[in-house]
Design a protein around this motif. Structure first.
Motif, mmCIF file in Angstrom:
data_model
loop_
_atom_site.group_PDB
_atom_site.id
_atom_site.type_symbol
_atom_site.label_atom_id
_atom_site.label_comp_id
_atom_site.label_asym_id
_atom_site.label_seq_id
_atom_site.Cartn_x
_atom_site.Cartn_y
_atom_site.Cartn_z
ATOM 1 N N UNK A 1 -13.925 -32.436 -46.214
ATOM 2 C CA UNK A 1 -13.964 -31.342 -45.245
ATOM 3 C C UNK A 1 -12.964 -31.561 -44.119
ATOM 4 N N UNK A 2 -12.801 -32.806 -43.688
ATOM 5 C CA UNK A 2 -11.823 -33.129 -42.643
ATOM 6 C C UNK A 2 -11.652 -34.635 -42.584
ATOM 7 N N UNK A 3 -10.431 -35.108 -42.499
ATOM 8 C CA UNK A 3 -10.179 -36.542 -42.353
ATOM 9 C C UNK A 3 -10.283 -36.909 -40.874
ATOM 10 N N UNK A 4 -11.395 -36.529 -40.279
ATOM 11 C CA UNK A 4 -11.549 -36.676 -38.823
ATOM 12 C C UNK A 4 -13.032 -36.654 -38.493
ATOM 13 N N UNK A 5 -13.348 -36.906 -37.220
ATOM 14 C CA UNK A 5 -14.673 -36.705 -36.676
ATOM 15 C C UNK A 5 -15.779 -37.474 -37.375
ATOM 16 N N UNK A 6 -16.956 -36.862 -37.394
ATOM 17 C CA UNK A 6 -18.120 -37.490 -38.002
ATOM 18 C C UNK A 6 -17.930 -37.714 -39.494
ATOM 19 N N UNK A 7 -17.190 -36.832 -40.140
ATOM 20 C CA UNK A 7 -16.976 -36.950 -41.585
ATOM 21 C C UNK A 7 -16.357 -38.297 -41.932
ATOM 22 N N UNK A 8 -15.368 -38.703 -41.178
ATOM 23 C CA UNK A 8 -14.711 -39.993 -41.428
ATOM 24 C C UNK A 8 -15.680 -41.145 -41.192
ATOM 25 N N UNK A 9 -16.474 -41.019 -40.146
ATOM 26 C CA UNK A 9 -17.461 -42.065 -39.878
ATOM 27 C C UNK A 9 -18.378 -42.262 -41.078
ATOM 28 N N UNK A 10 -18.806 -41.160 -41.683
ATOM 29 C CA UNK A 10 -19.712 -41.261 -42.822
ATOM 30 C C UNK A 10 -19.023 -41.858 -44.049
ATOM 31 N N UNK A 11 -17.776 -41.464 -44.286
ATOM 32 C CA UNK A 11 -17.013 -42.060 -45.389
ATOM 33 C C UNK A 11 -16.888 -43.568 -45.191
ATOM 34 N N UNK A 12 -16.662 -43.975 -43.943
ATOM 35 C CA UNK A 12 -16.459 -45.390 -43.639
ATOM 36 C C UNK A 12 -17.685 -46.213 -44.031
ATOM 37 N N UNK A 13 -18.891 -45.696 -43.747
ATOM 38 C CA UNK A 13 -20.083 -46.475 -44.063
ATOM 39 C C UNK A 13 -20.267 -46.635 -45.571
ATOM 40 N N UNK A 14 -19.820 -45.683 -46.360
ATOM 41 C CA UNK A 14 -19.899 -45.847 -47.812
ATOM 42 C C UNK A 14 -19.038 -47.012 -48.283
ATOM 43 N N UNK A 15 -17.912 -47.207 -47.630
ATOM 44 C CA UNK A 15 -17.016 -48.304 -48.010
ATOM 45 C C UNK A 15 -17.541 -49.648 -47.518
ATOM 46 N N UNK A 16 -18.193 -49.657 -46.344
ATOM 47 C CA UNK A 16 -18.557 -50.923 -45.715
ATOM 48 C C UNK A 16 -19.513 -51.756 -46.563
ATOM 49 N N UNK A 17 -20.602 -51.179 -47.046
ATOM 50 C CA UNK A 17 -21.630 -51.988 -47.704
ATOM 51 C C UNK A 17 -21.108 -52.713 -48.941
ATOM 52 N N UNK A 18 -20.504 -52.029 -49.915
ATOM 53 C CA UNK A 18 -20.015 -52.794 -51.076
ATOM 54 C C UNK A 18 -18.941 -53.805 -50.699
ATOM 55 N N UNK A 19 -18.102 -53.481 -49.690
ATOM 56 C CA UNK A 19 -17.089 -54.447 -49.256
ATOM 57 C C UNK A 19 -17.753 -55.680 -48.664
ATOM 58 N N UNK A 20 -18.766 -55.487 -47.816
ATOM 59 C CA UNK A 20 -19.442 -56.611 -47.172
ATOM 60 C C UNK A 20 -20.122 -57.499 -48.207
ATOM 61 N N UNK A 21 -20.789 -56.904 -49.164
ATOM 62 C CA UNK A 21 -21.510 -57.678 -50.175
ATOM 63 C C UNK A 21 -20.543 -58.464 -51.054
ATOM 64 N N UNK A 22 -19.474 -57.818 -51.500
ATOM 65 C CA UNK A 22 -18.523 -58.496 -52.394
ATOM 66 C C UNK A 22 -17.687 -59.543 -51.668
ATOM 67 N N UNK A 23 -17.616 -59.473 -50.320
ATOM 68 C CA UNK A 23 -16.854 -60.466 -49.559
ATOM 69 C C UNK A 23 -17.747 -61.466 -48.825
ATOM 70 N N UNK A 24 -19.056 -61.413 -49.074
ATOM 71 C CA UNK A 24 -19.959 -62.399 -48.496
ATOM 72 C C UNK A 24 -20.233 -62.220 -47.025
ATOM 73 N N UNK A 25 -20.191 -60.997 -46.511
ATOM 74 C CA UNK A 25 -20.469 -60.732 -45.106
ATOM 75 C C UNK A 25 -21.892 -60.224 -44.925
#
Length: 624
Positions: A81-105
Motif C-alpha cells: 500500500x505504501x513503502x512508508x508510515x505504519x505499513x513499513x513498520x509492520x513489514x519490518x516486524x515480519x522480517x525481525x523474528x525469523x532473522x533474530x531466531x536464525x542469527x541467535x538473537x
C-alpha cells in the motif's frame, strides 16, 4: 427441533428456549449428547463443517476482491500500500523474528533499530510475534512484503469466521450468520486498519472466540478442561499479537458477565463449577507460558511505562458520520501508510443498519441473550467518548485508544442484525398455510432481504475497492553496499528514520536486516527514560536530525554541534543520503557539519565514519 413453520410450532419453540427458563424445565439440567440449550437445532457435523468452509470461502473471496491489485495481476512479494508510515513498520516486524531466531538473537529485544540508543523492547510494540512466527516460512522464501500481504489477506477472513461461529448462538441459518460475520470482518474499523497493515487490529478472532467459549461454558455444552486449555492457548497467541485487543476483550467480556449476572443469574450459578475449572486451567497455562514475557513487557530492558499516545475521545455522532469518501474526495492517509481514498470513519455504521436493528427490537427484545448483546454494544459505544483525562489514569487499560471500542460495537451490531433477520423471517413463517398467506409469506421474505440489503448501502458506499497499492523499491546502495558493511557498523539515513518517516526501515527489512539503523518507528523510552517518546519528546541529536531531514538550510550551530557529538559517539557509522528522498541543501548541510565531503557510491552520498575517523572544522550554517 425443526425450524418453525406454523404459529403453534413457533410457540412451542419459543417456550423451550433457555431465554425463558421459567417456561423450560429441561434447560435447568445438564445437556447430554447433541442437545443444545440455546433452542437452535443441532446440525450434523458434516453440515456444520460445510457451513464453516462456505463462510471462510465467502470471506476469502471478498478479501481477494479488496486486494485485487496484489493477488490478481500483481506481485505479492513487492506490491504494498505504501513503502512508508505504519505499513513499513509492520513489514519490518515480519522480517525481525525469523532473522533474530536464525542469527541467535533474543527475539524480545532488538538493536537493529534505535541502534546506539539501547534498542527496542519488542513487547512494548505491536510486534505480531505470533503471526510472524506462523508466516516465517513465507518470509524466508519470498520476503517480508509477501508475508505482510498474506497476513492482510487472511486476517479479516479469520476474524469473520470467528464472528460467524459466535453468531451460531443467535441463528442456525448460514446466510444470517454470514451477514453477522461479514459486518464484523469488513466493518469500517477493520477495513481502515487493513489498508494500514495494522494486523494487531484486524486479526481480531480472539474477541468472538473467547465469548463463544464462555457461552459454551455457561450453557454447560463444553468440557471445562479442554475449554480452559483452548482459552489459555488463545490468550498466549493474542499476547504475542495484540495486547490492546487483549485488553479490549477483557473489558467486553466483563460487560458480558455483568449482563449475564443481571439477566440470567441462575445460569451463572448453575455453571460455576465448569467456569472455575476452565478459568483455573486457562490461568495456569497462560501464567506458565507468559511469566517471562510479562516480566519483559513490564520491567524488561527498554520497556515503556504508561500510555503510548495522548488519550482522546471520539464523538457520539461519528457512528452516523460516514467520512470524506462518501463525497468522492480522495484525501489519502499518506502520513501513516495508505495512498488511496480515506474511506469511512473507523466507528461509522450508518443510519441504515441502526434503523434496521432498532425497528426489529420489538421482535427479539424478549430474548435475553439479545438484550445482553445490545447492552454490551451500547456500553462499548459509550466508552468511545469516555473522558480521556480520566481513562488515562486507569492502570493497563490506559493503553487502549478509546476509538478502538468500535471493534466490539461492530461485533454486537452484527449479532443483533442476525437476530433481526431471523426474527422477521420467523414472523413471516407464522402466517397460516393458505394460498394467500403463502404468497404474502414469500413477498415478506423478499422484502426482508431487500430492506436488509438497503440498510447496507450507506456503509458500502463509503468503500473504495480494490485497495490502492504501489511497488516496494529499495535504493541501490542498500541492496549492494549495505550488506558489505563491517560487523558493528550502524547506518544513519537522511531523511532520518523517525516515527512515521519510516521508509529506511523498509530498505532494511527488504535487504534481510543487513545493517543496524539509527532511529526507527517503534515505541521506545523518550527523554525521561520511561514514557514513550511520543509522550516525552527526544531532544538533543534526535531533534537536530529531524531538523536536518525537514529543513537542512535552517540548521543552527547548536544543532550542528549536537549532531557532531552524536556521530562521534556512534562510530563506526555510515551516513547515507539518497538524493530522491533528500531536501535541497541536505548534502551541503552535512558536509559543513562534519567538516569533510562525502563519496558517491551506487546512487547515494556516503560519509564513512570509522572508529578513528575525525571530523573537520565546523562551518556555521548561518554564515553560508
Amino acid at each position: 427441533m425443526v425450524l418453525i413453520r406454523t404459529a403453534d410450532h413457533y410457540e412451542v419453540e419459543r417456550r423451550t428456549r433457555p431465554d425463558h427458563p421459567e417456561e423450560a424445565p429441561h434447560a435447568q439440567r445438564r445437556p447430554s449428547g447433541r442437545e443444545r440449550t440455546d433452542g437452535l437445532p443441532e446440525l450434523p457435523p458434516k453440515t456444520r463443517s460445510t457451513q464453516h468452509l462456505f463462510a471462510i470461502a465467502t470471506y476469502l473471496a471478498v478479501a481477494v476482491v479488496l486486494w485485487a491489485h496484489v493477488w490478481i495481476g500483481g506481485n505479492p512479494a513487492h506490491a504494498i500500500t505504501c513503502n512508508c508510515g505504519d505499513t513499513v513498520q509492520e513489514v519490518w516486524w515480519f522480517e525481525w523474528l525469523p532473522w533474530a531466531v536464525t542469527h541467535g538473537h533474543n527475539p524480545l529485544l532488538t538493536n537493529a533499530i534505535w541502534a546506539r540508543f539501547g534498542g527496542v523492547n519488542v513487547l512494548s510494540n505491536t510486534s505480531w510475534l505470533a503471526p510472524a512466527a506462523l508466516l516465517s516460512p513465507i518470509t524466508l522464501l519470498f520476503g517480508p512484503v509477501a508475508s505482510f500481504n498474506v497476513a492482510n489477506l487472511l486476517a479479516p477472513v479469520v476474524s469473520g469466521w470467528a464472528a460467524f461461529a459466535l453468531a451460531g448462538r443467535i441463528s442456525s441459518r448460514t446466510a444470517t450468520r454470514l451477514v453477522a460475520g461479514g459486518l464484523y470482518a469488513f466493518s469500517p474499523f477493520i477495513v481502515r486498519n487493513t489498508v494500514l497493515g495494522h494486523l494487531d487490529l484486524t486479526l481480531t478472532a480472539y474477541l468472538p472466540l473467547v465469548l463463544l467459549l464462555g457461552l459454551r461454558l455457561l450453557s454447560r455444552e463444553a468440557r471445562p478442561v479442554l475449554t480452559g486449555l483452548s482459552l489459555g492457548l488463545l490468550t498466549v497467541l493474542e499476547f504475542f499479537t495484540s495486547l490492546e485487543v487483549l485488553a479490549l476483550t477483557a473489558v467486553t467480556g466483563a460487560l458480558c458477565v455483568l449482563g449475564v449476572l443481571i439477566l440470567r443469574p441462575g445460569m451463572v450459578a448453575s455453571a460455576r463449577r465448569p467456569l472455575v475449572v476452565a478459568g483455573s486451567v486457562a490461568t495456569m497455562l497462560a501464567t506458565v507460558v507468559l511469566a517471562y514475557p510479562i516480566w519483559f513487557y513490564l520491567a524488561g530492558p527498554r520497556h515503556v511505562v504508561g500510555p503510548y499516545w495522548p488519550v482522546s475521545s471520539s464523538m457520539p455522532w461519528r457512528i452516523l458520520q460516514a467520512g470524506r469518501n462518501v463525497f468522492n474526495t480522495h484525501t489519502g492517509l499518506r502520513g501513516v501508510g495508505y495512498l488511496g481514498p480515506q474511506g469511512p470513519n473507523t466507528d461509522y455504521l450508518g443510519a441504515g443498519l441502526l434503523i434496521a436493528v432498532a425497528a426489529s427490537c420489538p421482535l427479539w427484545w424478549r430474548r435475553r441473550s439479545c438484550m445482553i448483546v445490545a447492552g454490551v454494544g451500547i456500553a462499548t459505544w459509550m466508552l468511545e467518548f469516555f473522558p480521556g483525562r480520566l481513562w488515562i489514569k486507569l492502570p493497563l487499560l490506559s493503553s487502549i485508544v478509546l476509538v478502538r471500542f468500535a471493534l466490539p460495537v461492530s461485533l454486537c451490531m452484527g449479532l443483533l442484525l442476525a437476530a433481526s433477520i431471523d426474527a422477521w423471517w420467523d414472523a413471516a413463517a407464522r402466517w397460516r398455510p393458505t394460498a394467500l398467506s403463502d404468497w404474502r409469506r414469500r413477498a415478506a421474505r423478499i422484502g426482508i432481504v431487500g430492506l436488509m440489503t438497503l440498510a447496507f448501502i450507506p456503509l458500502i458506499d463509503t468503500y473504495s475497492v480494490p485497495f490502492r497499492v504501489t511497488t516496494a523499491t529499495v535504493p541501490r546502495w542498500f541492496e549492494q553496499d549495505a550488506p558489505r558493511l563491517s560487523p558493528g557498523t550502524a547506518v544513519l539515513t537522511v531523511p532520518f528514520a523517525y516515527s512515521i518517516a519510516s521508509t529506511p526501515m523498509a530498505w532494511q527489512a527488504e535487504t534481510n536486516d543487513g545493517f543496524d539503523l539509527i532511529g526507527g518507528w517503534a515505541f521506545v523510552p523518550g527523554d525521561d527514560g520511561t514514557r514513550d517518546e511520543v509522550m516525552s519528546k527526544f531532544g538533543g541529536p534526535v531533534a537536530a536530525l529531524r531538523v536536518l531531514s525537514s529543513d537542512p538550510l535552517g540548521l543552527t550551530t547548536g544543532e550542528q554541534l549536537a549532531i557532531r557529538a552524536a556521530l562521534i559517539h556512534w562510530r563506526p557509522l555510515v551516513v547515507v543520503v539518497t538524493p530522491a528522498y533528500a531536501k535541497p541543501g541536505t548534502v551541503a548541510a552535512l558536509t559543513d557539519t562534519l567538516g569533510f565531503p562525502p563519496s558517491w557510491s551506487d546512487g547515494a552520498w556516503v560519509w564513512n565514519l570509522g572508529r578513528s575517523t575525525g571530523l573537520g572544522p565546523l562551518t556555521d550554517m548561518a554564515d553560508l
